[in-house]
Design a protein around this motif. Structure first.
Motif, PDB file in Angstrom:
ATOM      1  N   VAL A 242       0.911  -1.260  -0.257  1.00  0.00           N
ATOM      2  CA  VAL A 242       0.421   0.128   0.198  1.00  0.00           C
ATOM      3  C   VAL A 242       1.697   1.442   0.010  1.00  0.00           C
ATOM      4  O   VAL A 242       0.647   2.357  -0.968  1.00  0.00           O
ATOM      5  CB  VAL A 242      -0.804   0.418   1.469  1.00  0.00           C
ATOM      6  N   ARG A 243       2.286   1.079   0.265  1.00  0.00           N
ATOM      7  CA  ARG A 243       2.553   2.687   0.882  1.00  0.00           C
ATOM      8  C   ARG A 243       3.795   2.546  -0.647  1.00  0.00           C
ATOM      9  O   ARG A 243       4.021   3.715  -0.863  1.00  0.00           O
ATOM     10  CB  ARG A 243       3.674   2.023   1.880  1.00  0.00           C
ATOM     11  N   LEU A 244       3.953   1.586  -1.723  1.00  0.00           N
ATOM     12  CA  LEU A 244       4.610   1.838  -2.487  1.00  0.00           C
ATOM     13  C   LEU A 244       4.039   2.437  -3.393  1.00  0.00           C
ATOM     14  O   LEU A 244       3.899   3.345  -4.456  1.00  0.00           O
ATOM     15  CB  LEU A 244       5.366   0.495  -2.966  1.00  0.00           C
ATOM     16  N   LYS A 245       2.381   1.668  -3.360  1.00  0.00           N
ATOM     17  CA  LYS A 245       1.516   2.323  -4.384  1.00  0.00           C
ATOM     18  C   LYS A 245       1.164   3.964  -4.061  1.00  0.00           C
ATOM     19  O   LYS A 245       0.833   4.608  -5.261  1.00  0.00           O
ATOM     20  CB  LYS A 245       0.587   1.779  -4.397  1.00  0.00           C
ATOM     21  N   GLU A 246       1.684   4.846  -2.838  1.00  0.00           N
ATOM     22  CA  GLU A 246       0.813   5.317  -3.125  1.00  0.00           C
ATOM     23  C   GLU A 246       2.175   6.574  -3.603  1.00  0.00           C
ATOM     24  O   GLU A 246       2.034   8.024  -3.840  1.00  0.00           O
ATOM     25  CB  GLU A 246       1.308   6.235  -1.311  1.00  0.00           C
ATOM     26  N   ASP A 247       3.512   6.050  -3.566  1.00  0.00           N
ATOM     27  CA  ASP A 247       4.485   6.698  -4.673  1.00  0.00           C
ATOM     28  C   ASP A 247       4.475   6.119  -6.374  1.00  0.00           C
ATOM     29  O   ASP A 247       5.444   7.291  -6.602  1.00  0.00           O
ATOM     30  CB  ASP A 247       5.926   6.436  -3.798  1.00  0.00           C
ATOM     31  N   LEU A 248       3.746   5.756  -6.872  1.00  0.00           N
ATOM     32  CA  LEU A 248       3.116   5.334  -8.031  1.00  0.00           C
ATOM     33  C   LEU A 248       2.508   6.391  -8.553  1.00  0.00           C
ATOM     34  O   LEU A 248       1.022   7.209  -8.326  1.00  0.00           O
ATOM     35  CB  LEU A 248       2.607   3.696  -8.479  1.00  0.00           C
ATOM     36  N   ALA A 249       3.106   6.862  -9.488  1.00  0.00           N
ATOM     37  CA  ALA A 249       1.967   7.460 -10.553  1.00  0.00           C
ATOM     38  C   ALA A 249       0.869   7.610 -11.170  1.00  0.00           C
ATOM     39  O   ALA A 249       0.683   6.269 -10.992  1.00  0.00           O
ATOM     40  CB  ALA A 249       3.263   9.130 -11.623  1.00  0.00           C
ATOM     41  N   PRO A 250      -0.164   7.797 -11.177  1.00  0.00           N
ATOM     42  CA  PRO A 250      -1.332   7.744 -11.940  1.00  0.00           C
ATOM     43  C   PRO A 250      -1.233   7.051 -13.097  1.00  0.00           C
ATOM     44  O   PRO A 250       0.867   7.368 -14.208  1.00  0.00           O
ATOM     45  CB  PRO A 250      -2.243   8.327 -12.124  1.00  0.00           C
ATOM     46  N   VAL A 251      -1.877   5.854 -13.788  1.00  0.00           N
ATOM     47  CA  VAL A 251      -1.149   5.131 -15.556  1.00  0.00           C
ATOM     48  C   VAL A 251      -1.840   5.876 -16.621  1.00  0.00           C
ATOM     49  O   VAL A 251      -2.228   6.158 -15.865  1.00  0.00           O
ATOM     50  CB  VAL A 251      -1.886   3.612 -14.681  1.00  0.00           C
TER      51      VAL A 251
END
Length: 365
Positions: A242-251
Protein backbone atom coordinates in the motif's frame (compact mmCIF):
# COMPACT_ATOMS: atom_id res chain seq x y z
CA UNK A 1 44.99 -24.64 -81.91
CA UNK A 2 43.41 -26.60 -79.07
CA UNK A 3 46.49 -26.16 -76.88
CA UNK A 4 46.34 -22.37 -77.18
CA UNK A 5 42.62 -22.43 -76.38
CA UNK A 6 43.24 -24.52 -73.26
CA UNK A 7 45.96 -22.11 -72.10
CA UNK A 8 43.64 -19.15 -72.61
CA UNK A 9 40.88 -20.82 -70.64
CA UNK A 10 43.31 -21.66 -67.87
CA UNK A 11 44.53 -18.07 -67.76
CA UNK A 12 40.94 -16.78 -67.58
CA UNK A 13 40.16 -19.25 -64.81
CA UNK A 14 43.24 -18.12 -62.88
CA UNK A 15 42.19 -14.49 -63.24
CA UNK A 16 38.68 -15.37 -62.09
CA UNK A 17 39.99 -17.24 -59.08
CA UNK A 18 42.31 -14.35 -58.21
CA UNK A 19 39.41 -11.90 -58.46
CA UNK A 20 37.26 -14.15 -56.29
CA UNK A 21 40.03 -14.47 -53.70
CA UNK A 22 40.52 -10.71 -53.70
CA UNK A 23 36.77 -10.19 -53.26
CA UNK A 24 36.71 -12.61 -50.34
CA UNK A 25 39.68 -10.88 -48.71
CA UNK A 26 38.01 -7.49 -49.20
CA UNK A 27 34.75 -8.79 -47.73
CA UNK A 28 36.66 -10.11 -44.74
CA UNK A 29 38.39 -6.77 -44.25
CA UNK A 30 35.06 -4.98 -44.45
CA UNK A 31 33.60 -7.32 -41.82
CA UNK A 32 36.61 -6.69 -39.60
CA UNK A 33 36.24 -2.93 -40.08
CA UNK A 34 32.52 -3.06 -39.32
CA UNK A 35 32.93 -5.19 -36.23
CA UNK A 36 34.58 -3.96 -33.06
CA UNK A 37 35.06 -5.40 -29.61
CA UNK A 38 33.30 -3.00 -27.26
CA UNK A 39 32.65 -2.93 -23.52
CA UNK A 40 29.78 -1.36 -21.63
CA UNK A 41 29.67 -0.83 -17.86
CA UNK A 42 26.43 -0.03 -16.06
CA UNK A 43 27.11 1.31 -12.55
CA UNK A 44 23.63 0.84 -11.13
CA UNK A 45 22.12 1.66 -7.76
CA UNK A 46 22.14 -2.00 -6.71
CA UNK A 47 24.76 -3.69 -8.85
CA UNK A 48 27.56 -3.01 -11.32
CA UNK A 49 27.43 -4.76 -14.68
CA UNK A 50 29.86 -5.40 -17.54
CA UNK A 51 29.25 -6.73 -21.04
CA UNK A 52 32.05 -7.17 -23.57
CA UNK A 53 30.73 -7.94 -27.04
CA UNK A 54 31.54 -7.87 -30.72
CA UNK A 55 29.39 -5.14 -32.26
CA UNK A 56 28.46 -4.55 -35.90
CA UNK A 57 28.98 -0.79 -36.17
CA UNK A 58 26.95 -0.44 -39.37
CA UNK A 59 23.87 -2.44 -38.41
CA UNK A 60 24.02 -1.50 -34.76
CA UNK A 61 23.64 -5.01 -33.42
CA UNK A 62 25.53 -7.26 -31.04
CA UNK A 63 27.13 -10.07 -33.02
CA UNK A 64 28.50 -12.04 -30.07
CA UNK A 65 28.75 -11.57 -26.31
CA UNK A 66 32.27 -12.34 -25.08
CA UNK A 67 31.97 -11.61 -21.35
CA UNK A 68 28.94 -10.88 -19.15
CA UNK A 69 28.96 -10.29 -15.40
CA UNK A 70 26.88 -8.59 -12.73
CA UNK A 71 28.13 -7.99 -9.19
CA UNK A 72 25.99 -6.60 -6.37
CA UNK A 73 27.17 -3.27 -4.95
CA UNK A 74 24.21 -1.88 -3.03
CA UNK A 75 24.80 1.86 -3.29
CA UNK A 76 21.08 2.55 -2.89
CA UNK A 77 20.58 0.60 0.34
CA UNK A 78 23.86 2.01 1.67
CA UNK A 79 22.64 5.58 1.10
CA UNK A 80 19.51 4.83 3.14
CA UNK A 81 21.69 4.07 6.14
CA UNK A 82 23.11 7.60 6.37
CA UNK A 83 21.22 10.64 7.62
CA UNK A 84 21.82 12.71 4.48
CA UNK A 85 21.79 9.86 1.94
CA UNK A 86 25.53 10.04 1.31
CA UNK A 87 27.48 7.02 0.08
CA UNK A 88 29.72 5.49 2.74
CA UNK A 89 33.46 5.02 2.33
CA UNK A 90 32.91 1.26 2.49
CA UNK A 91 30.50 1.03 -0.46
CA UNK A 92 32.66 3.42 -2.50
CA UNK A 93 35.69 1.18 -1.94
CA UNK A 94 33.68 -1.89 -2.95
CA UNK A 95 32.47 -0.15 -6.11
CA UNK A 96 36.03 0.82 -7.05
CA UNK A 97 37.21 -2.73 -6.47
CA UNK A 98 34.59 -4.13 -8.87
CA UNK A 99 35.34 -1.50 -11.53
CA UNK A 100 39.08 -2.14 -11.25
CA UNK A 101 38.41 -5.84 -11.84
CA UNK A 102 36.20 -5.07 -14.85
CA UNK A 103 38.88 -2.87 -16.44
CA UNK A 104 41.41 -5.69 -15.98
CA UNK A 105 38.97 -8.05 -17.74
CA UNK A 106 38.63 -5.58 -20.62
CA UNK A 107 42.38 -5.23 -20.96
CA UNK A 108 42.84 -8.99 -20.95
CA UNK A 109 40.26 -9.40 -23.73
CA UNK A 110 41.87 -6.72 -25.89
CA UNK A 111 39.07 -4.17 -25.57
CA UNK A 112 40.30 -0.76 -26.73
CA UNK A 113 37.43 1.36 -25.46
CA UNK A 114 34.53 1.09 -23.09
CA UNK A 115 31.64 3.32 -22.07
CA UNK A 116 30.23 3.57 -18.57
CA UNK A 117 27.06 5.07 -17.13
CA UNK A 118 25.80 5.70 -13.60
CA UNK A 119 22.14 5.89 -12.59
CA UNK A 120 19.61 6.90 -9.94
CA UNK A 121 21.48 6.84 -6.62
CA UNK A 122 24.35 8.94 -7.99
CA UNK A 123 21.86 11.60 -9.06
CA UNK A 124 20.48 11.81 -5.52
CA UNK A 125 23.36 11.14 -3.12
CA UNK A 126 25.07 14.39 -2.06
CA UNK A 127 28.46 12.84 -2.81
CA UNK A 128 27.33 10.87 -5.86
CA UNK A 129 29.02 13.09 -8.43
CA UNK A 130 32.15 13.34 -6.28
CA UNK A 131 32.34 9.54 -6.28
CA UNK A 132 32.18 9.48 -10.09
CA UNK A 133 35.02 12.04 -10.13
CA UNK A 134 36.97 9.75 -7.82
CA UNK A 135 36.49 6.86 -10.26
CA UNK A 136 38.11 8.95 -12.98
CA UNK A 137 40.94 10.09 -10.71
CA UNK A 138 41.80 6.58 -9.53
CA UNK A 139 40.92 4.43 -12.56
CA UNK A 140 40.88 6.85 -15.49
CA UNK A 141 37.32 5.75 -16.33
CA UNK A 142 34.79 8.39 -17.35
CA UNK A 143 31.39 7.40 -15.97
CA UNK A 144 28.52 9.35 -17.50
CA UNK A 145 25.69 10.25 -15.10
CA UNK A 146 22.51 9.71 -17.11
CA UNK A 147 18.98 10.97 -16.52
CA UNK A 148 16.12 8.60 -15.80
CA UNK A 149 14.82 9.33 -19.30
CA UNK A 150 18.15 8.16 -20.74
CA UNK A 151 17.93 5.08 -18.52
CA UNK A 152 14.52 4.38 -20.03
CA UNK A 153 15.90 4.75 -23.56
CA UNK A 154 18.81 2.39 -22.88
CA UNK A 155 16.50 -0.11 -21.18
CA UNK A 156 14.19 -0.14 -24.19
CA UNK A 157 17.11 -0.59 -26.58
CA UNK A 158 18.27 -3.51 -24.43
CA UNK A 159 14.87 -5.18 -24.70
CA UNK A 160 14.68 -4.44 -28.43
CA UNK A 161 18.11 -6.03 -28.97
CA UNK A 162 16.48 -9.45 -28.52
CA UNK A 163 13.90 -8.79 -31.26
CA UNK A 164 14.66 -8.89 -34.99
CA UNK A 165 11.34 -7.72 -36.40
CA UNK A 166 10.69 -3.95 -36.62
CA UNK A 167 6.97 -4.65 -36.30
CA UNK A 168 7.52 -6.57 -33.05
CA UNK A 169 9.75 -3.76 -31.73
CA UNK A 170 6.95 -1.29 -32.41
CA UNK A 171 4.69 -3.33 -30.10
CA UNK A 172 7.33 -3.81 -27.41
CA UNK A 173 6.80 -2.61 -23.85
CA UNK A 174 9.94 -2.94 -21.69
CA UNK A 175 10.13 -2.83 -17.89
CA UNK A 176 13.55 -2.28 -16.31
CA UNK A 177 13.88 -2.16 -12.52
CA UNK A 178 17.04 -1.75 -10.45
CA UNK A 179 18.22 -0.75 -7.01
CA UNK A 180 17.02 2.85 -7.11
CA UNK A 181 14.36 3.27 -9.80
CA UNK A 182 12.32 1.63 -12.53
CA UNK A 183 11.25 2.51 -16.07
CA UNK A 184 8.52 1.11 -18.31
CA UNK A 185 8.92 2.21 -21.94
CA UNK A 186 7.15 1.72 -25.23
CA UNK A 187 7.43 3.31 -28.71
CA UNK A 188 5.09 6.20 -29.41
CA UNK A 189 3.05 5.05 -32.45
CA UNK A 190 2.63 8.62 -33.71
CA UNK A 191 6.39 9.18 -34.08
CA UNK A 192 7.69 8.39 -37.59
CA UNK A 193 11.01 6.81 -38.47
CA UNK A 194 12.91 3.72 -37.47
CA UNK A 195 14.53 5.26 -34.36
CA UNK A 196 11.16 6.11 -32.84
CA UNK A 197 10.41 8.32 -29.86
CA UNK A 198 9.58 6.60 -26.60
CA UNK A 199 6.90 7.16 -24.02
CA UNK A 200 7.78 6.21 -20.48
CA UNK A 201 6.33 5.51 -17.05
CA UNK A 202 9.06 6.21 -14.50
CA UNK A 203 9.31 5.62 -10.77
CA UNK A 204 11.90 6.32 -8.08
CA UNK A 205 11.41 2.96 -6.41
CA UNK A 206 14.02 0.22 -6.54
CA UNK A 207 15.15 -2.70 -4.43
CA UNK A 208 17.38 -0.69 -2.07
CA UNK A 209 14.84 2.12 -1.75
CA UNK A 210 12.04 -0.32 -0.89
CA UNK A 211 14.20 -2.10 1.70
CA UNK A 212 14.79 1.28 3.37
CA UNK A 213 11.05 2.07 3.31
CA UNK A 214 10.23 -1.32 4.83
CA UNK A 215 12.65 -0.83 7.71
CA UNK A 216 11.95 2.85 8.40
CA UNK A 217 8.29 3.43 7.50
CA UNK A 218 6.75 0.00 8.11
CA UNK A 219 8.86 -1.32 11.00
CA UNK A 220 9.76 2.02 12.57
CA UNK A 221 13.46 1.22 12.74
CA UNK A 222 16.57 2.93 11.40
CA UNK A 223 18.19 1.38 8.29
CA UNK A 224 21.51 2.25 9.87
CA UNK A 225 20.75 0.04 12.87
CA UNK A 226 18.70 -2.76 11.23
CA UNK A 227 20.47 -4.40 8.30
CA UNK A 228 17.56 -6.55 7.12
CA UNK A 229 13.79 -6.00 7.04
CA UNK A 230 13.24 -9.73 7.51
CA UNK A 231 11.20 -11.31 8.81
CA UNK A 232 8.44 -9.41 6.99
CA UNK A 233 5.14 -11.01 8.04
CA UNK A 234 2.05 -10.86 5.85
CA UNK A 235 0.51 -7.79 7.53
CA UNK A 236 3.72 -5.79 7.07
CA UNK A 237 3.99 -6.89 3.44
CA UNK A 238 0.44 -5.67 2.84
CA UNK A 239 1.25 -2.32 4.45
CA UNK A 240 4.42 -2.07 2.39
CA UNK A 241 2.56 -2.70 -0.88
CA UNK A 242 0.00 0.00 0.00
CA UNK A 243 2.83 2.39 0.93
CA UNK A 244 4.65 1.77 -2.36
CA UNK A 245 1.54 2.41 -4.42
CA UNK A 246 1.27 5.84 -2.81
CA UNK A 247 4.58 6.75 -4.45
CA UNK A 248 3.51 5.61 -7.92
CA UNK A 249 2.25 8.09 -10.50
CA UNK A 250 -1.13 7.68 -12.21
CA UNK A 251 -1.03 5.05 -14.96
CA UNK A 252 -1.00 6.44 -18.52
CA UNK A 253 -3.57 5.09 -20.93
CA UNK A 254 -1.00 3.45 -23.20
CA UNK A 255 0.35 1.38 -20.30
CA UNK A 256 -3.10 0.49 -18.97
CA UNK A 257 -3.87 -1.05 -22.37
CA UNK A 258 -0.49 -2.73 -22.94
CA UNK A 259 -1.08 -6.33 -24.01
CA UNK A 260 2.30 -7.72 -22.96
CA UNK A 261 5.19 -6.54 -20.80
CA UNK A 262 8.81 -7.65 -21.31
CA UNK A 263 10.84 -7.36 -18.10
CA UNK A 264 14.62 -7.21 -18.43
CA UNK A 265 17.11 -7.93 -15.67
CA UNK A 266 19.97 -10.06 -14.49
CA UNK A 267 20.16 -13.03 -12.11
CA UNK A 268 19.45 -10.78 -9.09
CA UNK A 269 16.46 -8.97 -10.57
CA UNK A 270 13.03 -9.21 -8.96
CA UNK A 271 11.75 -10.68 -12.24
CA UNK A 272 14.24 -13.54 -12.20
CA UNK A 273 13.44 -14.12 -8.51
CA UNK A 274 9.75 -14.56 -9.26
CA UNK A 275 10.50 -16.89 -12.19
CA UNK A 276 12.77 -18.99 -9.95
CA UNK A 277 10.24 -19.32 -7.14
CA UNK A 278 7.07 -19.70 -9.22
CA UNK A 279 8.74 -21.65 -12.05
CA UNK A 280 6.58 -19.63 -14.43
CA UNK A 281 7.66 -17.45 -17.35
CA UNK A 282 5.62 -15.53 -18.33
CA UNK A 283 4.24 -15.00 -14.82
CA UNK A 284 0.99 -13.49 -13.57
CA UNK A 285 0.08 -11.42 -10.54
CA UNK A 286 -1.15 -14.64 -8.93
CA UNK A 287 2.32 -16.13 -9.44
CA UNK A 288 3.89 -13.10 -7.73
CA UNK A 289 1.53 -13.49 -4.78
CA UNK A 290 2.30 -17.20 -4.55
CA UNK A 291 6.02 -16.31 -4.45
CA UNK A 292 5.32 -13.83 -1.66
CA UNK A 293 3.34 -16.45 0.24
CA UNK A 294 6.37 -18.75 0.04
CA UNK A 295 8.82 -16.16 1.38
CA UNK A 296 7.10 -13.62 3.67
CA UNK A 297 7.59 -14.03 7.41
CA UNK A 298 10.92 -15.85 6.99
CA UNK A 299 14.35 -15.02 8.37
CA UNK A 300 17.32 -14.31 6.12
CA UNK A 301 18.73 -17.78 6.70
CA UNK A 302 15.52 -19.38 5.44
CA UNK A 303 15.59 -17.24 2.29
CA UNK A 304 19.18 -18.09 1.41
CA UNK A 305 17.99 -20.78 -1.03
CA UNK A 306 16.89 -18.02 -3.44
CA UNK A 307 20.33 -16.39 -3.43
CA UNK A 308 22.52 -19.02 -5.04
CA UNK A 309 23.85 -17.51 -8.25
CA UNK A 310 27.56 -16.69 -8.64
CA UNK A 311 27.30 -13.14 -7.22
CA UNK A 312 23.99 -13.06 -5.31
CA UNK A 313 22.12 -10.24 -3.64
CA UNK A 314 21.67 -10.77 0.12
CA UNK A 315 18.54 -12.65 1.26
CA UNK A 316 17.43 -9.47 3.06
CA UNK A 317 16.13 -8.23 -0.32
CA UNK A 318 14.06 -11.27 -1.35
CA UNK A 319 10.67 -10.23 0.08
CA UNK A 320 10.99 -6.52 -0.70
CA UNK A 321 11.72 -7.35 -4.35
CA UNK A 322 8.51 -9.34 -4.61
CA UNK A 323 6.55 -6.63 -2.77
CA UNK A 324 7.74 -4.03 -5.29
CA UNK A 325 6.94 -6.34 -8.18
CA UNK A 326 3.40 -6.88 -6.87
CA UNK A 327 2.85 -3.17 -6.14
CA UNK A 328 3.76 -2.04 -9.67
CA UNK A 329 1.85 -4.85 -11.39
CA UNK A 330 -1.28 -4.19 -9.35
CA UNK A 331 -1.08 -0.44 -9.75
CA UNK A 332 -0.53 -0.61 -13.52
CA UNK A 333 -3.00 -3.44 -14.12
CA UNK A 334 -0.36 -5.74 -15.62
CA UNK A 335 -1.90 -9.16 -16.11
CA UNK A 336 1.23 -10.90 -17.32
CA UNK A 337 4.97 -10.24 -17.48
CA UNK A 338 7.56 -12.09 -19.58
CA UNK A 339 11.11 -12.12 -18.23
CA UNK A 340 14.10 -11.67 -20.57
CA UNK A 341 17.51 -12.07 -19.01
CA UNK A 342 19.77 -9.06 -19.65
CA UNK A 343 22.79 -7.54 -17.96
CA UNK A 344 21.49 -4.11 -16.97
CA UNK A 345 21.37 -1.61 -19.82
CA UNK A 346 24.69 -2.77 -21.26
CA UNK A 347 23.23 -4.13 -24.51
CA UNK A 348 21.35 -0.87 -25.01
CA UNK A 349 24.62 1.01 -24.65
CA UNK A 350 26.40 -1.26 -27.12
CA UNK A 351 23.81 -0.74 -29.88
CA UNK A 352 23.22 2.97 -29.21
CA UNK A 353 24.25 5.09 -32.24
CA UNK A 354 26.37 7.50 -30.18
CA UNK A 355 28.27 4.62 -28.60
CA UNK A 356 28.91 2.94 -31.94
CA UNK A 357 30.58 6.13 -33.15
CA UNK A 358 32.51 6.53 -29.89
CA UNK A 359 30.75 9.79 -29.00
CA UNK A 360 29.76 8.47 -25.59
CA UNK A 361 32.41 9.21 -22.96
CA UNK A 362 34.94 6.40 -23.28
CA UNK A 363 38.37 5.46 -22.06
CA UNK A 364 41.24 3.36 -23.38
CA UNK A 365 41.88 0.36 -21.16
Amino acid sequence: GPAMKDRSLAALAAVGLSALAAALVLAGLRRRWRRRLRAAIDVGSGSTKLVVAEVDLVEGRVVKEVFVQERPVSFSLDSKRTADGALSAHVQAEGLRVLRHYLQVCKGLGVRSCAAIATEVFRKAPNGRAYLDRIFDELGLVVRLVSQESEADLGFRTGAAFISSAQDRAQLCVWDSGGGSFQVTSPDPVSPGEDFCLRGYLGSLGTGVVAGIAIKDIQGKSPGEKASPNPLPRDQVEMLVVRLKEDLAPVPEWLAHASAITAIGGPNSMFKLCVSISRKNPFSLADVQASLDATQGKEDEELQEWCKNEFPDPPSLVVVKLALLRAVMEHCGMSQVCYQEACGSCLGMLVHPSFRTVEVASVSV
